[in-house]
Design a protein around this motif. Structure first.
Motif, PDB file in Angstrom:
ATOM      1  N   ARG A  65      -0.870  -0.350  26.569  1.00 35.08           N
ATOM      2  CA  ARG A  65      -0.585   0.760  25.673  1.00 35.08           C
ATOM      3  C   ARG A  65      -1.420   0.645  24.392  1.00 35.08           C
ATOM      4  O   ARG A  65      -1.954   1.650  23.881  1.00 35.08           O
ATOM      5  CB  ARG A  65       0.902   0.775  25.332  1.00 35.08           C
ATOM      6  N   GLU A  88      -5.075   1.551  25.106  1.00 37.44           N
ATOM      7  CA  GLU A  88      -5.198   3.001  25.294  1.00 37.44           C
ATOM      8  C   GLU A  88      -5.203   3.730  23.951  1.00 37.44           C
ATOM      9  O   GLU A  88      -6.000   4.644  23.720  1.00 37.44           O
ATOM     10  CB  GLU A  88      -4.047   3.502  26.167  1.00 37.44           C
ATOM     11  N   GLU A  89      -4.304   3.322  23.066  1.00 36.25           N
ATOM     12  CA  GLU A  89      -4.242   3.954  21.742  1.00 36.25           C
ATOM     13  C   GLU A  89      -5.517   3.707  20.947  1.00 36.25           C
ATOM     14  O   GLU A  89      -6.049   4.611  20.294  1.00 36.25           O
ATOM     15  CB  GLU A  89      -3.037   3.414  20.965  1.00 36.25           C
ATOM     16  N   GLU A  90      -6.000   2.477  20.980  1.00 33.27           N
ATOM     17  CA  GLU A  90      -7.203   2.141  20.214  1.00 33.27           C
ATOM     18  C   GLU A  90      -8.421   2.918  20.728  1.00 33.27           C
ATOM     19  O   GLU A  90      -9.250   3.378  19.937  1.00 33.27           O
ATOM     20  CB  GLU A  90      -7.463   0.644  20.290  1.00 33.27           C
ATOM     21  N   LYS A  91      -8.508   3.082  22.041  1.00 33.41           N
ATOM     22  CA  LYS A  91      -9.615   3.842  22.609  1.00 33.41           C
ATOM     23  C   LYS A  91      -9.548   5.308  22.179  1.00 33.41           C
ATOM     24  O   LYS A  91     -10.560   5.905  21.788  1.00 33.41           O
ATOM     25  CB  LYS A  91      -9.583   3.735  24.133  1.00 33.41           C
ATOM     26  N   LYS A  92      -8.355   5.880  22.235  1.00 35.31           N
ATOM     27  CA  LYS A  92      -8.179   7.276  21.850  1.00 35.31           C
ATOM     28  C   LYS A  92      -8.504   7.476  20.377  1.00 35.31           C
ATOM     29  O   LYS A  92      -9.164   8.446  19.994  1.00 35.31           O
ATOM     30  CB  LYS A  92      -6.749   7.714  22.136  1.00 35.31           C
ATOM     31  N   GLN A  93      -8.033   6.556  19.543  1.00 39.94           N
ATOM     32  CA  GLN A  93      -8.296   6.695  18.110  1.00 39.94           C
ATOM     33  C   GLN A  93      -9.780   6.537  17.804  1.00 39.94           C
ATOM     34  O   GLN A  93     -10.318   7.234  16.934  1.00 39.94           O
ATOM     35  CB  GLN A  93      -7.500   5.656  17.328  1.00 39.94           C
ATOM     36  N   SER A  97       1.005   3.553  16.846  1.00 40.93           N
ATOM     37  CA  SER A  97       1.974   4.650  16.911  1.00 40.93           C
ATOM     38  C   SER A  97       3.382   4.123  16.675  1.00 40.93           C
ATOM     39  O   SER A  97       3.657   2.932  16.878  1.00 40.93           O
ATOM     40  CB  SER A  97       1.904   5.321  18.285  1.00 40.93           C
ATOM     41  N   GLU A 155     -12.225   7.432  19.717  1.00 42.96           N
ATOM     42  CA  GLU A 155     -12.858   8.699  20.076  1.00 42.96           C
ATOM     43  C   GLU A 155     -12.605   9.763  19.008  1.00 42.96           C
ATOM     44  O   GLU A 155     -13.510  10.529  18.652  1.00 42.96           O
ATOM     45  CB  GLU A 155     -12.325   9.176  21.426  1.00 42.96           C
ATOM     46  N   GLU A 156     -11.377   9.800  18.493  1.00 49.44           N
ATOM     47  CA  GLU A 156     -11.054  10.781  17.453  1.00 49.44           C
ATOM     48  C   GLU A 156     -11.854  10.515  16.179  1.00 49.44           C
ATOM     49  O   GLU A 156     -12.320  11.444  15.520  1.00 49.44           O
ATOM     50  CB  GLU A 156      -9.556  10.734  17.154  1.00 49.44           C
ATOM     51  N   HIS A 202      -7.335   0.596  13.390  1.00 45.57           N
ATOM     52  CA  HIS A 202      -6.378   1.266  14.267  1.00 45.57           C
ATOM     53  C   HIS A 202      -4.981   1.273  13.647  1.00 45.57           C
ATOM     54  O   HIS A 202      -4.512   0.272  13.121  1.00 45.57           O
ATOM     55  CB  HIS A 202      -6.332   0.539  15.616  1.00 45.57           C
TER      56      HIS A 202
END
Length: 378
Positions: free
Chosen positions: A214, A217-222, A107, A224-225, A104
């Motif tokens: 936060r 949330e970022e780690e989950k989004k990344q 940001s 998925e990407e 990860h």
């Protein structure tokens, strides 16, 4: 399988072993030089086939490992020689490197929030012992490096943060905790440094919890990407392999067509089989082994799809076959009988010692075939 062979003239000489006693020549006279040219064409096509075989292996390997533990970007059969280049993730930035390794990358906003927490901890009144590396020599701490495997201090962390050596707040978090954990490991609980480290670690953990939502949330989004990116790359690789397989199939078909045209040209340049040669071919077919006879009948069916090659009993009219089929049969029969003669040469003595049973069986079989051939002319 029973085969009745018909030919133009019904008379068949008893000693019709022409294939065994005479050579089957495809060309005569100056046509021999032309045959060399055709042979060169065959060599070129053979080389192309060899190259295609390697590509076939690559495609096979890809699909054999596709559902296994390993995936391969390289590559049984069907591609036309196109090289497929699959682009790899860019490694121009530290973020790209971390993403390529599946780590990860925090940001900029999250990094700024953590930097604020770090400054708050570093500005605490009890933080001064931890702002610089431990003066091991000056303090006479001879056993320090034996107890502490990885020394760390807040000053070193600040320098690394300013130099953008960290790409993930979890890495900084781990180093900050290491500073205080080292102090608590080396010192005793009653020592001031131990108490100061414990207090600062507690404050740091409290502040860390404020940015955890936060971060998660970022780690989950990344994640998925990254999953979507992997799926896209895999689809691209599979599409490339599918195209490669289609190209291979097309090229193999083209080679097959070229061979067919070459065969037609060779036959057109050759003389037609004489009546006597057709008689010899008819007799030779009756001397083939069941396996070779099936192959010969398959050749006939390739030239005439209506011919029932797989039927229990078939009637083969030699005079109705094309020149291509006759020449193919002639060359095939010659090679098959040569091979049969070689393989039987080492067993003749044994057959004679066994009372000539094999010779009797062969003679009986030959008579049956001759009778069938004569019957076809009646």
């Amino acid at each position: 399988m029973s085969v009745n062979v018909k030919e133009e003239e019904p008379v068949l000489a008893p000693n019709c072993d022409v294939v065994e006693n005479t050579e089957l020549e495809v060309v005569n006279g100056d046509e021999g030089s032309k045959l060399e040219d055709y042979g060169t064409c065959v060599d070129v096509i053979t080389e192309r086939v060899n190259q295609l075989e390697q590509k076939i292996v690559e495609v096979e390997q890809f699909y054999s490992t596709k559902d296994g533990a390993g995936q391969t970007n390289t590559s049984k059969s069907n591609s036309g020689g196109k090289k497929v280049a699959i682009s790899q993730p860019s490694k121009c930035s530290s973020a790209g490197k971390e993403k390529a390794r599946g780590k990860h990358v925090s940001s900029p906003e999250l990094m700024r929030q953590f930097a604020t927490i770090f400054r708050q901890i570093a500005q605490q009144k009890w933080a001064w012992p931890f702002l610089q590396p431990v003066d091991v020599k000056g303090l006479g701490l001879d056993d320090y490096h034996k107890v502490i495997e990885k020394p760390m201090d807040l000053g070193t962390i600040r320098t690394k943060m300013e130099g953008s050596e960290y790409s993930n707040v979890r890495e900084i978090y781990a180093d900050v905790r290491l500073v205080f954990k080292n102090a608590m490991r080396y010192n005793e609980e009653k020592d001031d440094v131990y108490v100061m480290a414990e207090s600062l670690l507690e404050k740091f953990e409290e502040k860390w919890l404020t940015i955890m939502p936060r971060l998660v949330e970022e780690e989950k989004k990344q994640a998925e990407e990254e999953a979507q990116d992997r799926a896209s790359r895999q689809l691209a690789v599979e599409a490339a392999q599918a195209e490669k397989a289609r190209d291979l199939s097309n090229e193999l078909y083209e080679i097959d067509q070229e061979l067919e045209k070459l065969r037609e040209v060779v036959v057109q340049k050759c003389r037609k089989l004489s009546t006597q040669e057709k008689k010899g071919l008819s007799a030779a077919l009756g001397r083939l082994s069941p396996e070779d006879l099936s192959k010969a009948l398959k050749m006939v069916s390739e030239g005439n799809p209506q011919f029932p090659a797989g039927a229990p009993e078939v009637e083969l009219d030699i005079d109705l076959q094309t020149d291509v089929t006759l020449w193919r049969l002639k060359v095939f029969v010659q090679e098959a009988l040569k091979a049969a003669n070689k393989s039987s040469g080492g067993t003749n003595a044994q057959n004679n010692n066994n009372g000539g049973e094999m010779n009797k069986t062969t003679a009986k079989r030959r008579r049956a075939i001759f009778d069938a051939i004569k019957k076809g002319h009646q």
